[in-house]
Design a protein around this motif. Structure first.
Motif, PDB file in Angstrom:
ATOM      1  N   ILE A  85      -8.589  40.602 -52.122  1.00  0.00           N
ATOM      2  CA  ILE A  85      -7.305  41.123 -52.573  1.00  0.00           C
ATOM      3  C   ILE A  85      -6.375  41.087 -51.363  1.00  0.00           C
ATOM      4  CG2 ILE A  85      -6.073  43.119 -53.492  1.00  0.00           C
ATOM      5  CD1 ILE A  85      -8.072  42.102 -55.497  1.00  0.00           C
ATOM      6  N   VAL A  86      -5.251  40.409 -51.487  1.00  0.00           N
ATOM      7  CA  VAL A  86      -4.318  40.329 -50.361  1.00  0.00           C
ATOM      8  C   VAL A  86      -3.130  41.263 -50.527  1.00  0.00           C
ATOM      9  CG1 VAL A  86      -4.994  38.002 -49.692  1.00  0.00           C
ATOM     10  CG2 VAL A  86      -3.126  38.300 -51.298  1.00  0.00           C
ATOM     11  N   ALA A  87      -2.862  41.736 -51.747  1.00  0.00           N
ATOM     12  CA  ALA A  87      -1.769  42.681 -51.977  1.00  0.00           C
ATOM     13  C   ALA A  87      -2.007  43.412 -53.297  1.00  0.00           C
ATOM     14  CB  ALA A  87      -0.434  41.944 -52.034  1.00  0.00           C
TER      15      ALA A  87
ATOM     16  N   MET B 198     -12.533  42.483 -61.168  1.00  0.00           N
ATOM     17  CA  MET B 198     -12.124  41.119 -61.486  1.00  0.00           C
ATOM     18  C   MET B 198     -13.339  40.223 -61.687  1.00  0.00           C
ATOM     19  SD  MET B 198      -8.947  40.555 -58.925  1.00  0.00           S
ATOM     20  CE  MET B 198      -7.564  41.664 -58.922  1.00  0.00           C
ATOM     21  N   SER B 199     -14.322  40.388 -60.834  1.00  0.00           N
ATOM     22  CA  SER B 199     -15.549  39.598 -60.979  1.00  0.00           C
ATOM     23  C   SER B 199     -16.243  39.922 -62.290  1.00  0.00           C
ATOM     24  CB  SER B 199     -16.494  39.867 -59.806  1.00  0.00           C
ATOM     25  OG  SER B 199     -15.929  39.409 -58.610  1.00  0.00           O
ATOM     26  N   ALA B 200     -16.291  41.200 -62.638  1.00  0.00           N
ATOM     27  CA  ALA B 200     -16.940  41.611 -63.879  1.00  0.00           C
ATOM     28  C   ALA B 200     -16.179  41.122 -65.111  1.00  0.00           C
ATOM     29  CB  ALA B 200     -17.067  43.135 -63.925  1.00  0.00           C
ATOM     30  N   ALA B 201     -14.878  40.874 -64.968  1.00  0.00           N
ATOM     31  CA  ALA B 201     -14.059  40.430 -66.099  1.00  0.00           C
ATOM     32  C   ALA B 201     -14.142  38.921 -66.328  1.00  0.00           C
ATOM     33  CB  ALA B 201     -12.603  40.834 -65.878  1.00  0.00           C
ATOM     34  N   ASN B 202     -14.918  38.224 -65.512  1.00  0.00           N
ATOM     35  CA  ASN B 202     -15.103  36.770 -65.660  1.00  0.00           C
ATOM     36  C   ASN B 202     -13.772  36.018 -65.731  1.00  0.00           C
ATOM     37  OD1 ASN B 202     -17.955  36.912 -65.709  1.00  0.00           O
ATOM     38  ND2 ASN B 202     -17.846  37.578 -67.831  1.00  0.00           N
ATOM     39  N   LEU B 203     -12.940  36.209 -64.723  1.00  0.00           N
ATOM     40  CA  LEU B 203     -11.627  35.577 -64.688  1.00  0.00           C
ATOM     41  C   LEU B 203     -11.664  34.145 -64.161  1.00  0.00           C
ATOM     42  CD1 LEU B 203      -9.567  38.556 -63.246  1.00  0.00           C
ATOM     43  CD2 LEU B 203      -9.744  37.836 -65.624  1.00  0.00           C
ATOM     44  N   VAL B 204     -12.778  33.742 -63.585  1.00  0.00           N
ATOM     45  CA  VAL B 204     -12.882  32.415 -62.977  1.00  0.00           C
ATOM     46  C   VAL B 204     -13.536  31.456 -63.963  1.00  0.00           C
ATOM     47  CG1 VAL B 204     -13.847  31.114 -61.059  1.00  0.00           C
ATOM     48  CG2 VAL B 204     -13.033  33.437 -60.681  1.00  0.00           C
TER      49      VAL B 204
ATOM     50  N   ALA C  58     -14.599  56.678 -49.909  1.00  0.00           N
ATOM     51  CA  ALA C  58     -13.713  56.610 -48.744  1.00  0.00           C
ATOM     52  C   ALA C  58     -14.201  57.560 -47.662  1.00  0.00           C
ATOM     53  CB  ALA C  58     -12.285  56.938 -49.155  1.00  0.00           C
ATOM     54  N   THR C  59     -15.397  57.305 -47.175  1.00  0.00           N
ATOM     55  CA  THR C  59     -15.994  58.124 -46.120  1.00  0.00           C
ATOM     56  C   THR C  59     -16.556  57.218 -45.036  1.00  0.00           C
ATOM     57  OG1 THR C  59     -18.146  58.130 -47.214  1.00  0.00           O
ATOM     58  CG2 THR C  59     -16.644  59.947 -47.755  1.00  0.00           C
ATOM     59  N   GLY C  60     -16.874  57.791 -43.920  1.00  0.00           N
ATOM     60  CA  GLY C  60     -17.508  57.027 -42.848  1.00  0.00           C
ATOM     61  C   GLY C  60     -16.671  55.863 -42.343  1.00  0.00           C
ATOM     62  N   GLY C  61     -15.361  56.055 -42.278  1.00  0.00           N
ATOM     63  CA  GLY C  61     -14.492  54.993 -41.787  1.00  0.00           C
ATOM     64  C   GLY C  61     -13.935  54.074 -42.861  1.00  0.00           C
ATOM     65  N   ASN C  62     -14.375  54.225 -44.100  1.00  0.00           N
ATOM     66  CA  ASN C  62     -13.817  53.422 -45.194  1.00  0.00           C
ATOM     67  C   ASN C  62     -12.475  54.017 -45.610  1.00  0.00           C
ATOM     68  OD1 ASN C  62     -16.074  51.757 -45.341  1.00  0.00           O
ATOM     69  ND2 ASN C  62     -17.106  53.131 -46.756  1.00  0.00           N
ATOM     70  N   HIS C  63     -11.413  53.238 -45.459  1.00  0.00           N
ATOM     71  CA  HIS C  63     -10.074  53.700 -45.833  1.00  0.00           C
ATOM     72  C   HIS C  63      -9.933  53.628 -47.357  1.00  0.00           C
ATOM     73  CE1 HIS C  63      -5.685  53.774 -46.127  1.00  0.00           C
ATOM     74  NE2 HIS C  63      -5.707  54.336 -44.922  1.00  0.00           N
ATOM     75  N   PRO C  64      -9.270  54.600 -47.974  1.00  0.00           N
ATOM     76  CA  PRO C  64      -9.110  54.574 -49.433  1.00  0.00           C
ATOM     77  C   PRO C  64      -8.490  53.270 -49.948  1.00  0.00           C
ATOM     78  CG  PRO C  64      -8.406  56.683 -48.570  1.00  0.00           C
ATOM     79  CD  PRO C  64      -8.698  55.815 -47.391  1.00  0.00           C
ATOM     80  N   TYR C  65      -7.545  52.694 -49.201  1.00  0.00           N
ATOM     81  CA  TYR C  65      -6.933  51.430 -49.635  1.00  0.00           C
ATOM     82  C   TYR C  65      -7.975  50.319 -49.700  1.00  0.00           C
ATOM     83  CZ  TYR C  65      -3.744  47.448 -49.800  1.00  0.00           C
ATOM     84  OH  TYR C  65      -3.093  46.299 -50.166  1.00  0.00           O
ATOM     85  N   GLU C  66      -8.879  50.279 -48.731  1.00  0.00           N
ATOM     86  CA  GLU C  66      -9.942  49.266 -48.747  1.00  0.00           C
ATOM     87  C   GLU C  66     -10.881  49.496 -49.922  1.00  0.00           C
ATOM     88  OE1 GLU C  66      -9.979  46.575 -46.842  1.00  0.00           O
ATOM     89  OE2 GLU C  66      -8.128  47.320 -45.980  1.00  0.00           O
ATOM     90  N   VAL C  67     -11.151  50.751 -50.237  1.00  0.00           N
ATOM     91  CA  VAL C  67     -11.986  51.074 -51.394  1.00  0.00           C
ATOM     92  C   VAL C  67     -11.308  50.592 -52.677  1.00  0.00           C
ATOM     93  CG1 VAL C  67     -13.012  52.946 -52.744  1.00  0.00           C
ATOM     94  CG2 VAL C  67     -13.111  53.014 -50.248  1.00  0.00           C
ATOM     95  N   LEU C  68      -9.989  50.820 -52.796  1.00  0.00           N
ATOM     96  CA  LEU C  68      -9.248  50.337 -53.964  1.00  0.00           C
ATOM     97  C   LEU C  68      -9.342  48.813 -54.073  1.00  0.00           C
ATOM     98  CD1 LEU C  68      -6.035  52.529 -53.600  1.00  0.00           C
ATOM     99  CD2 LEU C  68      -7.754  52.714 -55.405  1.00  0.00           C
ATOM    100  N   ARG C  69      -9.216  48.119 -52.944  1.00  0.00           N
ATOM    101  CA  ARG C  69      -9.305  46.651 -52.943  1.00  0.00           C
ATOM    102  C   ARG C  69     -10.674  46.186 -53.427  1.00  0.00           C
ATOM    103  NH1 ARG C  69      -7.950  44.445 -47.298  1.00  0.00           N
ATOM    104  NH2 ARG C  69      -8.228  42.479 -48.365  1.00  0.00           N
ATOM    105  N   VAL C  70     -11.724  46.837 -52.953  1.00  0.00           N
ATOM    106  CA  VAL C  70     -13.084  46.443 -53.337  1.00  0.00           C
ATOM    107  C   VAL C  70     -13.328  46.715 -54.819  1.00  0.00           C
ATOM    108  CG1 VAL C  70     -15.534  47.009 -53.011  1.00  0.00           C
ATOM    109  CG2 VAL C  70     -14.050  46.672 -51.021  1.00  0.00           C
ATOM    110  N   ILE C  71     -12.894  47.871 -55.300  1.00  0.00           N
ATOM    111  CA  ILE C  71     -13.075  48.196 -56.721  1.00  0.00           C
ATOM    112  C   ILE C  71     -12.349  47.176 -57.590  1.00  0.00           C
ATOM    113  CG2 ILE C  71     -12.522  49.877 -58.534  1.00  0.00           C
ATOM    114  CD1 ILE C  71     -13.040  52.084 -56.428  1.00  0.00           C
TER     115      ILE C  71
END
Length: 123
Positions: free
Chosen positions: A91-93, A75-81, A57-70
């Protein structure tokens, strides 16, 4: 309340719930939550996950956006699709009380439970 009125009320609430994320998506980004909320969420993470969020969460990256990306990466790594399904796109919410993230999958939304301490996906 009659069954018809209950059904109509349910349809209105469902439409409003689905329309809100679409309205924000048209604007390009979701509004960032308050800093008090973000601090409370970060304090609830385990130490390694907290360090990862804070370091990214540096250089303009908001912690909430970092949480969304993680969460999306986990989810991608968990092979949910399943084969033939559209990919999970954003992530929308995030509901940290219920430990559930709402993710866009194609034209629909999907609720996915996660561990609120380390952001791993629960099955």
């Amino acid at each position: 309340m009659t069954t018809t009125r209950k059904a109509l009320l349910g349809a209105v609430l469902a439409a409003a719930t689905l329309a809100a994320p679409a309205a924000f998506a048209q604007q390009g980004t979701l509004p960032a939550p308050s800093s008090a909320w973000v601090n409370a969420v970060i304090q609830g993470l385990d130490a390694p996950t907290r360090r990862e969020v804070e370091s990214r969460a540096t250089g303009g990256n908001h912690p909430y956006e970092v949480l969304r990306v993680i969460l999306l990466n986990n989810m991608s790594a968990a092979n949910l699709v399943q084969a033939g399904q559209p990919p999970l796109s954003e992530i929308v919410a995030i509901d940290f009380i219920r430990a559930t993230a709402v993710v866009r999958q194609g034209d629909g939304l999907r609720a996915i439970p996660f561990n609120r301490e380390n952001l791993t996906i629960r099955r």
